[in-house]
Design an enzyme around this catalytic site. Structure first.
Site, PDB file in Angstrom:
ATOM      1  N   ASP A  45      34.554  34.975  50.367  1.00 59.88           N
ATOM      2  CA  ASP A  45      35.212  33.805  50.962  1.00 59.88           C
ATOM      3  C   ASP A  45      36.724  34.018  51.031  1.00 59.88           C
ATOM      4  O   ASP A  45      37.454  33.188  51.573  1.00 59.88           O
ATOM      5  CB  ASP A  45      34.826  32.503  50.250  1.00 59.88           C
ATOM      6  CG  ASP A  45      35.186  32.483  48.778  1.00 59.88           C
ATOM      7  OD1 ASP A  45      35.705  33.493  48.270  1.00 59.88           O
ATOM      8  OD2 ASP A  45      34.960  31.432  48.131  1.00 59.88           O
ATOM      9  N   SER A  46      37.190  35.192  50.524  1.00 54.65           N
ATOM     10  CA  SER A  46      38.586  35.592  50.764  1.00 54.65           C
ATOM     11  C   SER A  46      38.880  35.674  52.250  1.00 54.65           C
ATOM     12  O   SER A  46      40.036  35.752  52.655  1.00 54.65           O
ATOM     13  CB  SER A  46      38.869  36.944  50.089  1.00 54.65           C
ATOM     14  OG  SER A  46      37.900  37.900  50.477  1.00 54.65           O
ATOM     15  N   ASP A  84      29.228  35.420  49.657  1.00 56.62           N
ATOM     16  CA  ASP A  84      29.724  34.331  48.797  1.00 56.62           C
ATOM     17  C   ASP A  84      29.228  32.954  49.221  1.00 56.62           C
ATOM     18  O   ASP A  84      29.306  32.601  50.416  1.00 56.62           O
ATOM     19  CB  ASP A  84      31.258  34.259  48.924  1.00 56.62           C
ATOM     20  CG  ASP A  84      31.973  34.979  47.797  1.00 56.62           C
ATOM     21  OD1 ASP A  84      31.365  35.255  46.761  1.00 56.62           O
ATOM     22  OD2 ASP A  84      33.175  35.253  47.986  1.00 56.62           O
ATOM     23  N   LYS A 112      26.648  35.555  45.755  1.00 61.58           N
ATOM     24  CA  LYS A 112      27.638  35.425  44.668  1.00 61.58           C
ATOM     25  C   LYS A 112      28.104  33.970  44.581  1.00 61.58           C
ATOM     26  O   LYS A 112      28.359  33.332  45.607  1.00 61.58           O
ATOM     27  CB  LYS A 112      28.833  36.355  44.923  1.00 61.58           C
ATOM     28  CG  LYS A 112      29.932  36.216  43.855  1.00 61.58           C
ATOM     29  CD  LYS A 112      30.894  37.402  43.821  1.00 61.58           C
ATOM     30  CE  LYS A 112      32.000  37.334  44.844  1.00 61.58           C
ATOM     31  NZ  LYS A 112      32.932  36.191  44.658  1.00 61.58           N
ATOM     32  N   GLU A 114      30.781  31.345  42.154  1.00 58.77           N
ATOM     33  CA  GLU A 114      31.809  31.280  41.125  1.00 58.77           C
ATOM     34  C   GLU A 114      31.414  30.312  40.025  1.00 58.77           C
ATOM     35  O   GLU A 114      30.755  29.306  40.266  1.00 58.77           O
ATOM     36  CB  GLU A 114      33.143  30.822  41.751  1.00 58.77           C
ATOM     37  CG  GLU A 114      33.747  31.875  42.637  1.00 58.77           C
ATOM     38  CD  GLU A 114      35.081  31.455  43.224  1.00 58.77           C
ATOM     39  OE1 GLU A 114      35.678  30.445  42.786  1.00 58.77           O
ATOM     40  OE2 GLU A 114      35.525  32.145  44.159  1.00 58.77           O
ATOM     41  N   GLU A 181      36.920  38.549  37.245  1.00 57.77           N
ATOM     42  CA  GLU A 181      38.190  38.618  37.984  1.00 57.77           C
ATOM     43  C   GLU A 181      39.357  38.238  37.074  1.00 57.77           C
ATOM     44  O   GLU A 181      39.299  37.218  36.366  1.00 57.77           O
ATOM     45  CB  GLU A 181      38.138  37.672  39.197  1.00 57.77           C
ATOM     46  CG  GLU A 181      39.474  37.653  39.954  1.00 57.77           C
ATOM     47  CD  GLU A 181      39.396  37.099  41.361  1.00 57.77           C
ATOM     48  OE1 GLU A 181      38.297  36.714  41.827  1.00 57.77           O
ATOM     49  OE2 GLU A 181      40.460  37.044  42.006  1.00 57.77           O
TER      50      GLU A 181
HETATM   51  O1  KIV Z   1      36.106  36.451  48.039  1.00 59.50           O
HETATM   52  C1  KIV Z   1      36.333  37.578  47.601  1.00 59.50           C
HETATM   53  O2  KIV Z   1      36.749  38.490  48.310  1.00 59.50           O
HETATM   54  C2  KIV Z   1      36.087  37.820  46.199  1.00 59.50           C
HETATM   55  C3  KIV Z   1      36.680  39.055  45.616  1.00 59.50           C
HETATM   56  C4  KIV Z   1      38.123  38.840  45.380  1.00 59.50           C
HETATM   57  C5  KIV Z   1      35.982  39.496  44.411  1.00 59.50           C
HETATM   58  O3  KIV Z   1      35.473  37.044  45.526  1.00 59.50           O
END
Ligand code: KIV
Length: 263
Positions: A45-46, A84, A112, A114, A181
């Protein structure tokens, strides 16, 4: 490189070796990253920051993630594909199941999520339905406004102990991978040694089983000043392909991250 699965990553850990992960958000880069034999691609989600120009990952939607997961799934060949669940998209059982299914149907192989107050229960729920998961602990960027910035987590003894207990609880709940992280390197090493599942680190020192960076950061094309744990691999390469391949090799050889990238 053979097709990478969770079993492959487990074997890499058992043999005491390392694997490399990078983010990718589109079909062309997914192909380049996969061709460079990077074991894991994360549709992170970056993308809210690196593609959409937002100042956090909070505005990213499930539709955004589904779209980019589909683009990446189209052309990554052998790398394992993680995607994510974005902000608040797994805050009820129904949302977690519906949105994880959408990402899996778009091509994700692992989901994934959080950490939050209910992550253990959510991982357990997804595991019950056969959905592979990666639990993201340490700094949770979706909580940046609550945390007041992107700060190193687990510096105090009490917080570090809680994180170690959390890692064990997540493994017991069925998490297939952990991602840690922005935590001190010795804490990451302890977490990695106490669980059997592979642990991926970012800003967490050299002792995790895998390393991940945001693609745009390691290519040196993010507009902001990169965090301390990032290395710009373009500085010693003549093409993007070469930079990505060098990153993969540096991770597998244990040369990245070095002490200058650690806390
Ligand atoms: O969203 C993302 O790119 C991430 C990485 C920073 C691990 O969660």
């Amino acid at each position: 490189m053979k097709n990478i699965t969770l079993r492959t990553l487990n074997k890499i850990k058992q043999n005491g070796n390392k694997f490399a992960c990078l983010t990718a958000y589109d079909s062309s880069f997914a192909q380049v990253v996969s061709d460079a034999e990077i074991e894991v691609i994360l549709v992170g989600d970056s993308l809210g920051m690196v593609l959409q120009g937002k100042n956090s990952t909070v505005p990213v939607t499930v539709d955004d993630m589904v779209y980019h997961t589909r683009c990446v799934a189209q052309s990554r060949s052998k790398s394992l594909l993680i995607s994510d669940l974005p902000f608040m998209s797994y805050c009820t059982e129904e949302l977690a199941l519906t949105n994880a299914s959408r990402l899996m149907q778009a091509g994700a192989e692992v989901i994934k999520l959080e950490k939050n107050g209910r992550i253990v229960e959510t991982i357990q729920l997804l595991n019950d339905y056969g959905i592979p998961t990666c639990a993201h602990i340490g700094l949770a960027p979706q909580q940046v406004h609550k945390l007041g910035g992107y700060r190193v987590q687990g510096r105090e003894q009490e917080q570090a102990e809680l994180m170690k207990q959390e890692a064990i609880a997540l493994q017991q709940a069925g998490a297939d991978l952990l991602l840690v992280e922005l935590i001190p390197a010795p804490l990451a090493a302890e977490i990695c040694a106490q669980v059997d599942i592979p642990v991926i680190g970012i800003g967490a020192g050299p002792d995790t089983d895998g390393q991940i960076l945001v693609l745009h950061d390691m290519l040196g094309i993010t507009p902001h000043t990169p965090p301390k744990f990032v290395k710009n691999f373009m500085l010693e390469a003549s093409s993007i392909q070469e930079a990505i391949a060098k990153y993969g090799q540096a991770v597998r050889d244990g040369q990245f991250p070095s002490s200058e990238h650690c806390f």
